[in-house]
Design a protein around this motif. Sequence first.
Motif: not given
Length: 279
Positions: A100-101, A43, A126, A103-105, A129, A80-81, A131, A84
Motif C-alpha cells: 500500500k505505501p 490498518e 484497498k 502504491s501511494r507513491l 481507500e 506523492s508520485n 487505490i 510513478q
Amino acid sequence: MFKHLLSTNRSRTIYNRYLSTKSTVDPAQTRIFETLSKKWKREGEGFKLLWAMNDLRVSWVQNRLIEIGTISRSTTANKSNSLQGISILDVGCGVGIFAKPLSRLGADVTGLDCNSEMLKVADVHKQNEGIANLKYILSTIEEHSVAYEEKYDVVIASETIEHVLEKELFVKNCIKCLKPGGSFFLTTNSKSQSSKFLFITLREDIIRDLPKGTHVYELFVDIEDVKDMLKKENCEISFTSGIIYNPLNKKWYWIKNHHILHYAVHAVKRQNLNNLDHL
C-alpha cells in the motif's frame, strides 16, 4: 544432475516442467497465516513490527532506485508520485502492509500471495481507500512467473522467504518476473541464535503474541546463501545491510552486522541474462 539434459530446447522444456512440479508453499505456514489474518482487520493492527518497518524499507527502495538510476533524485522531491511509472511485484504481500505505501507513491503495484484470507483483508483496505494502482493476485510465485516473465521493474520479497519451501526455486522465479536491469529487494530474519530467540523463544514460547510455528528456524536462510542464489540467477548484489529493532522508540535501524536479527539485500538483474549458464 540435469546439466547433460539441457543441450536442446526440448530438454530445457522437460527441465522447466520438472521445476514447475515443485512448490514453494508450506501448507503449515499457510494455515497459520490464515489465523493471523484476523489480526489485520484495520490498518496498523497486528504485527506492529512490520508496520514500523515501513519507515525504513519504503525509503530504502526509493533510495536504491535513485542510486542505480531507475528514478531520478528530482522525482522524489514530489513524494506523492516519486515511484510513478514503476511496476512492482510484492511477493508474499499478506494484507498489503508494504504494497500500500508503495502504491501511494505512484507505483503500479501487484501484491501476490497464496493465502486467500490475507488477500481478503488486503482487498478491503484497498477498497476503503479507493487505490486504483494496486491489485492483488491469489497465486504462487512459480505460477505467476509463467505468465508474467520479465514484466516488473521491481520485485520485492520482504519477510517472505523465511516462510517458504524450495528457496532456490522461489528466488529463481522472483528473478524470472523481473525485467533485465530491474531490482530485487529482500528482507528476512538472520539465521542466528539471537533471531531464533526473539522470533521463536520469546514471541512464540514466552510472550505468545504469535502462534506456535509462525517461524521455523530450519526455514531461516543465511545471507550468504541468498547472495549465492541471486548470483546464480545472473544478478549483481548492489547492497546488503543488517537491520535491528529498538523496542524503546519502536523503530528499525540499519546496522553493519548481518547476523544479529534481520538483513536486507538489493540485487540488480543483469541485462545479458542467461539463467541456464549455471546449470
